[in-house]
Motif scaffolding. Structure first.
Motif, PDB file in Angstrom:
ATOM      1  N   THR A 128      38.760  32.392  48.105  1.00 51.42           N
ATOM      2  CA  THR A 128      37.993  31.213  47.685  1.00 51.42           C
ATOM      3  C   THR A 128      36.527  31.294  48.088  1.00 51.42           C
ATOM      4  O   THR A 128      35.672  30.736  47.420  1.00 51.42           O
ATOM      5  N   TRP A 179      37.535  43.182  38.852  1.00 52.34           N
ATOM      6  CA  TRP A 179      36.627  42.042  38.934  1.00 52.34           C
ATOM      7  C   TRP A 179      36.906  40.965  37.873  1.00 52.34           C
ATOM      8  O   TRP A 179      36.190  39.987  37.778  1.00 52.34           O
ATOM      9  N   MET A 201      29.375  39.864  38.933  1.00 49.07           N
ATOM     10  CA  MET A 201      29.916  40.585  40.098  1.00 49.07           C
ATOM     11  C   MET A 201      29.628  42.071  39.985  1.00 49.07           C
ATOM     12  O   MET A 201      29.666  42.626  38.891  1.00 49.07           O
ATOM     13  N   CYS A 232      39.016  30.345  38.310  1.00 44.64           N
ATOM     14  CA  CYS A 232      37.715  31.026  38.348  1.00 44.64           C
ATOM     15  C   CYS A 232      37.528  31.825  39.625  1.00 44.64           C
ATOM     16  O   CYS A 232      36.727  32.753  39.670  1.00 44.64           O
ATOM     17  N   LEU A 233      38.243  31.457  40.691  1.00 43.76           N
ATOM     18  CA  LEU A 233      38.119  32.170  41.972  1.00 43.76           C
ATOM     19  C   LEU A 233      39.329  33.059  42.232  1.00 43.76           C
ATOM     20  O   LEU A 233      39.536  33.533  43.338  1.00 43.76           O
ATOM     21  N   LEU A 249      41.247  36.507  41.309  1.00 45.58           N
ATOM     22  CA  LEU A 249      41.167  37.810  40.644  1.00 45.58           C
ATOM     23  C   LEU A 249      42.526  38.106  40.023  1.00 45.58           C
ATOM     24  O   LEU A 249      43.549  38.088  40.709  1.00 45.58           O
ATOM     25  N   LYS A 292      30.234  36.412  43.196  1.00 46.15           N
ATOM     26  CA  LYS A 292      29.639  35.949  41.942  1.00 46.15           C
ATOM     27  C   LYS A 292      28.140  35.695  42.090  1.00 46.15           C
ATOM     28  O   LYS A 292      27.406  35.706  41.102  1.00 46.15           O
ATOM     29  N   TYR A 293      27.709  35.398  43.311  1.00 47.81           N
ATOM     30  CA  TYR A 293      26.274  35.190  43.568  1.00 47.81           C
ATOM     31  C   TYR A 293      25.576  36.484  44.028  1.00 47.81           C
ATOM     32  O   TYR A 293      24.410  36.439  44.423  1.00 47.81           O
ATOM     33  N   ASP A 339      32.414  27.582  37.409  1.00 42.19           N
ATOM     34  CA  ASP A 339      32.756  28.983  37.702  1.00 42.19           C
ATOM     35  C   ASP A 339      32.643  29.313  39.192  1.00 42.19           C
ATOM     36  O   ASP A 339      32.562  30.476  39.563  1.00 42.19           O
ATOM     37  N   HIS A 340      32.612  28.290  40.054  1.00 38.24           N
ATOM     38  CA  HIS A 340      32.490  28.524  41.503  1.00 38.24           C
ATOM     39  C   HIS A 340      33.464  27.686  42.328  1.00 38.24           C
ATOM     40  O   HIS A 340      33.212  27.436  43.505  1.00 38.24           O
ATOM     41  N   VAL A 389      35.165  35.628  46.687  1.00 41.16           N
ATOM     42  CA  VAL A 389      34.920  35.794  45.240  1.00 41.16           C
ATOM     43  C   VAL A 389      33.697  34.976  44.827  1.00 41.16           C
ATOM     44  O   VAL A 389      32.872  35.426  44.022  1.00 41.16           O
ATOM     45  N   ASP A 390      33.558  33.790  45.419  1.00 38.95           N
ATOM     46  CA  ASP A 390      32.395  32.960  45.130  1.00 38.95           C
ATOM     47  C   ASP A 390      31.116  33.683  45.546  1.00 38.95           C
ATOM     48  O   ASP A 390      30.153  33.754  44.774  1.00 38.95           O
TER      49      ASP A 390
END
Lengths: 167, 338
Positions: free
Chosen positions: B32, A26, B1, A66-67, A69, B39-40, A47-48, B35-36
């Motif tokens: 894209t 992660w 995450m 940031c996206l 891994l 994160k939420y 961060d998005h 992963v976003d």
């Protein structure tokens, strides 16, 4: 409790230096650069994937770190803002940003610089209009856009002069 | 995450197998969107199966001028592919209308199809959402719904599909090639995404564990008579309020055949063959265009914040058909709309 997840060992070449790193699945490339390698030039904005402050070059292509891994980039070559200068000589894009005063607070600048270097390698931007469109993934809250476009234009012009001279 | 395990698949078979070995796995490529969402905490997979090393990254010529696009071909690589620029400019235009250069470098063809909605409530686990947590309700219906759907909605969900690429693929009548535990399938594009009805948590007709391997696009014979017109709150790097993909086969000033798909207005790219049939054999005039637009939008239902989309879509359809008929497709650089 599920058993802890073992880290994965990956190889990355970052700014010309080979690294063997243990990363959790992660861990984003952004956090790996900033927290583990102390390469804090790359910034965490949203961060998005919405602001572009974290833009770096992975195998020569600009991406949002940031996206990304880190574990998925095993074997890749990464260039951050710290790696743009060569032998103490700033990258032409960096020179152009200074000459054109293309920043105010500077927070978006590392991302803008890496993005501009990526844009120059892609070769699809020629006019100011195309630069604006193809730099739209990098937001500048200070609104230094006019000078950023001028700086990228200068860098592109210097690049084509250099290419012509080499031919 | 959340914490999750990771497998790097070396082959398609290995990917399918690794997926099946975990109760809540996801395939990951560009990452894209996934992963976003992770994160939420909207997506909380227990395992990621990395498919980026699979040999699905080629654009190949098929039979009769068709193009076969591997699922892992990047959005930027596809947009600037010479064959796409020359033979499928509508596709290139839609790709370049979406996201940012960085995201287009990362995002893949297969992943673009599997994007989830950008509905604010879907993205916020503090709120109910039938798509995220079935049965909890849809706050968008009575809430902030400016970006939401006007066509094909249900009382459970009024979310839109966010992709630009998919709107072009709908107009081009592409086919999605998938493989999975039960073998290979070909899914016509119109049947790939679904409407929310009473199961808004399901976006597509993919079965669990199925993997997109390629998208096949048949030859398009629109010549210069196409356009992708995207209207949004910013000039760049924003999702569509309304978008229109149009392609016309023309004979002089007369339309022989039309393809028309809308983005930003429904849970899937919106097409209506009856609206397209209304254009066949008709002169390329605003009057013909308006009739097609009215038919396409005849079932539109406004909510408190998105009623403007009906008039906007109507005008966008007319404008896009005008651009297509004139052979002057919308530039994705010069934002002026001619």
């Amino acid at each position: 409790m599920a058993p802890p997840i073992a880290p994965h060992t990956i190889d990355l070449t970052i700014n010309g230096t080979a690294h063997r790193l243990d990363v959790a699945p992660w861990t984003t490339l952004l956090d790996l650069l900033r927290e583990d390698l102390k390469l804090t030039g790359t910034k965490k904005g949203c961060d998005h994937g919405q602001c572009g402050a974290c833009t770096v070059l992975v195998d020569g292509k600009r991406v949002n770190s940031c996206l990304t891994l880190a574990v998925m980039k095993d074997g890749a070559t990464v260039t951050t803002v710290e790696g743009l200068a060569r032998n103490g000589q700033l990258h032409p894009v960096q020179e152009a940003f200074i000459a054109r005063d293309a920043f105010q607070c500077g927070y978006c600048t590392p991302g803008q610089l890496c993005s501009a270097v990526g844009l120059m390698a892609e070769g699809h931007a020629h006019s100011a209009e195309e630069i604006r469109e193809l730099m739209s993934g990098n937001l500048c809250r200070c609104g230094a856009y006019a000078n950023i476009v001028a700086a990228v234009q200068d860098a592109l012009a210097a690049q084509s002069t250099q290419r012509e001279a080499a031919e | 995450m959340n914490r999750f395990g990771y497998t790097r698949a070396g082959s398609v078979a290995e990917a399918i197998q690794a997926f099946a070995a975990h109760p809540d796995a996801r395939f990951i490529a560009g990452g894209t969107n996934l992963v976003d969402l992770m994160k939420y905490d909207v997506e909380t997979p227990d395992h990621l199966v990395d498919i980026t090393r699979l040999p699905l990254d080629q654009v190949e010529d098929g039979t009769d001028g068709a193009l076969r696009v591997g699922a892992l071909v990047g959005n930027a690589d596809l947009a600037y592919d010479r064959r796409v620029q020359e033979r499928f400019p509508l596709l290139a235009s839609a790709l370049l209308a979406g996201a940012s250069p960085q995201l287009r470098n990362m995002a893949t063809t297969g992943g673009n199809l599997l994007q989830r909605t950008r509905c604010h409530y879907f993205y916020d686990p503090a709120t109910p959402c039938n798509k995220r947590e079935p049965g909890t309700g849809c706050p968008a219906i009575q809430g902030v719904n400016r970006n939401h759907a006007i066509l094909g909605t249900s009382e459970r969900c009024i979310a839109t599909h966010p992709s630009d690429l998919c709107v072009a693929l709908a107009a081009l009548e592409a086919t999605v090639l998938v493989t999975g535990p039960n073998g290979d399938r070909r899914i016509p594009f119109a049947e790939f995404h679904r409407l929310p009805d009473d199961r808004p948590e399901i976006d597509t007709t993919l079965a669990p564990g199925e993997l997109i391997t390629a998208v096949e696009i048949p030859a398009a014979d629109f010549g210069a008579h196409h356009t992708y017109l995207k209207l949004r709150d910013r000039h760049s790097y924003a999702f569509a309020l309304v978008s229109v993909a149009a392609g016309l086969a023309m004979d002089g000033g007369r339309i022989v055949r039309a393809r028309l798909a809308l983005g930003g207005v429904a849970h899937k790219p919106w097409r209506d063959p009856a609206a397209e049939a209304l254009l066949s054999g008709q002169p390329a005039t605003d009057d013909s265009f308006r009739k097609a637009a009215d038919h396409l939008l005849s079932g539109a239902v406004p909510r408190s914040g998105n009623g403007f989309k009906i008039a906007l879509a109507r005008r966008a359809i007319v404008r896009a058909l005008r651009q297509a008929a004139a052979g002057t497709p919308q530039s994705q650089t010069d934002k002026r709309i001619q």
